[in-house]
Design an enzyme around this catalytic site. Sequence first.
Site, PDB file in Angstrom:
ATOM      1  N   CYS A 120       0.794  -1.262  -0.179  1.00 28.11           N
ATOM      2  CA  CYS A 120      -0.524  -0.140   0.340  1.00 28.11           C
ATOM      3  C   CYS A 120       0.938   1.366  -0.059  1.00 28.11           C
ATOM      4  CB  CYS A 120      -0.728  -0.734   1.451  1.00 28.11           C
ATOM      5  SG  CYS A 120      -2.065   1.272   1.422  1.00 28.11           S
ATOM      6  N   CYS A 174      -0.849   3.792  -6.277  1.00 29.75           N
ATOM      7  CA  CYS A 174      -1.953   3.311  -5.406  1.00 29.75           C
ATOM      8  C   CYS A 174      -2.178   1.568  -5.752  1.00 29.75           C
ATOM      9  CB  CYS A 174      -3.220   3.760  -5.405  1.00 29.75           C
ATOM     10  SG  CYS A 174      -4.678   3.586  -4.052  1.00 29.75           S
TER      11      CYS A 174
HETATM   12  N1  DGL Z   1      -3.813   0.627  -1.627  1.00 31.28           N
HETATM   13  C1  DGL Z   1      -3.775   1.599  -1.051  1.00 31.28           C
HETATM   14  C2  DGL Z   1      -2.375   2.767  -1.701  1.00 31.28           C
HETATM   15  O1  DGL Z   1      -1.604   2.299  -2.474  1.00 31.28           O
HETATM   16  C3  DGL Z   1      -4.349   2.557  -0.348  1.00 31.28           C
HETATM   17  C4  DGL Z   1      -5.718   2.401  -0.746  1.00 31.28           C
HETATM   18  C5  DGL Z   1      -6.569   3.814   0.223  1.00 31.28           C
HETATM   19  O2  DGL Z   1      -6.725   2.593   1.178  1.00 31.28           O
HETATM   20  O3  DGL Z   1      -6.475   4.571   0.292  1.00 31.28           O
HETATM   21  O4  DGL Z   1      -1.523   3.444  -1.467  1.00 31.28           O
END
Ligand code: DGL
Length: 300
Positions: A85, A198
């Site tokens: 993430c 993301c």
């Molecule tokens: N998948 C996550 C990222 O790479 C976070 C998305 C979220 O929960 O806002 O930032």
Amino acid sequence: MTRIPQARDTTRTSAPCVGVFDSGVGGLTVLAALHRRLPHARLLYAADSAYAPYGERDAAYVLQRCRLLTRFLLRQGAQLVVVACNTATAMAMPELRSEWPQLPFVGIEPAIKPALALRAAGDGPVGVLATPGTLGSDRFRTLLARHAGDAAVLLQPCPGLAEAVETRGPHDPATLALLERFCAPLREARCTRVVLGCTHYPLLLDGIRAAFGDAVPTLLDPADAVAAQASRLAGELPQTHGTPTLCVWSNGEPARLQRIAAALGLPVGAVLALPTLEAAPAPLGAPAGSHGPAMSHHDA
Ligand code: DGL
């Protein structure tokens, strides 16, 4: 004498145990890359969907979730943790590393460096799609300052997009309408390279391509580079012997996760319920509440 081939005894395989987490289904894009590189590993994945999105929360909230998920994965036997993430990496990585100094962590950050390294004369600007949390973080600002120089880089925060993927799915018309809105400024600026900052966004590849019409930029997703780094570190772990497994926990909707995993080629069977993760009691003498903010209603 002819040796009769035996069925492979998988319990004898050297199988590093790698824990992976994300705010939800996005980190499956990293898990898929990891599974391709480490097919004999024990891979554990925790999807914190009930607490998503992280990208619109403050750092204390995200750090608290990261601590709880790390502790959970360690209890399941993880020897290495991949923070799949960008937002969590941007907001919590130094604290996680200092709280678990012996544990190898691998994070993910927007692929700004390769996007700029690939630049050639006549190229348009580089676009970055990411959560508001990632783009507003000190870590991202430092990354940009280190690599951007005088290059034109367009930062596009995408509030609500990861949440739409979580709650509606990547093919839902409302998700795609939001995506189109965020891609439009990058299309109009004629970006030739777009960083997917993301881990939820590679799930939207078809929608992104459609949003750019006949001028689809090069899309950069660092998932495989992260998996390569994790598999290098996994090779240095003390050898353990175990059955290769892919074990997934979620506190969100299992059916959506299974559909997304299947589309990514991940052989996920049953999705286990991620238990409510309790904050560890504060150390004696610590002021009340020193383990982060009160959690939302989901903790109830
Ligand atoms: N998948 C996550 C990222 O790479 C976070 C998305 C979220 O929960 O806002 O930032």
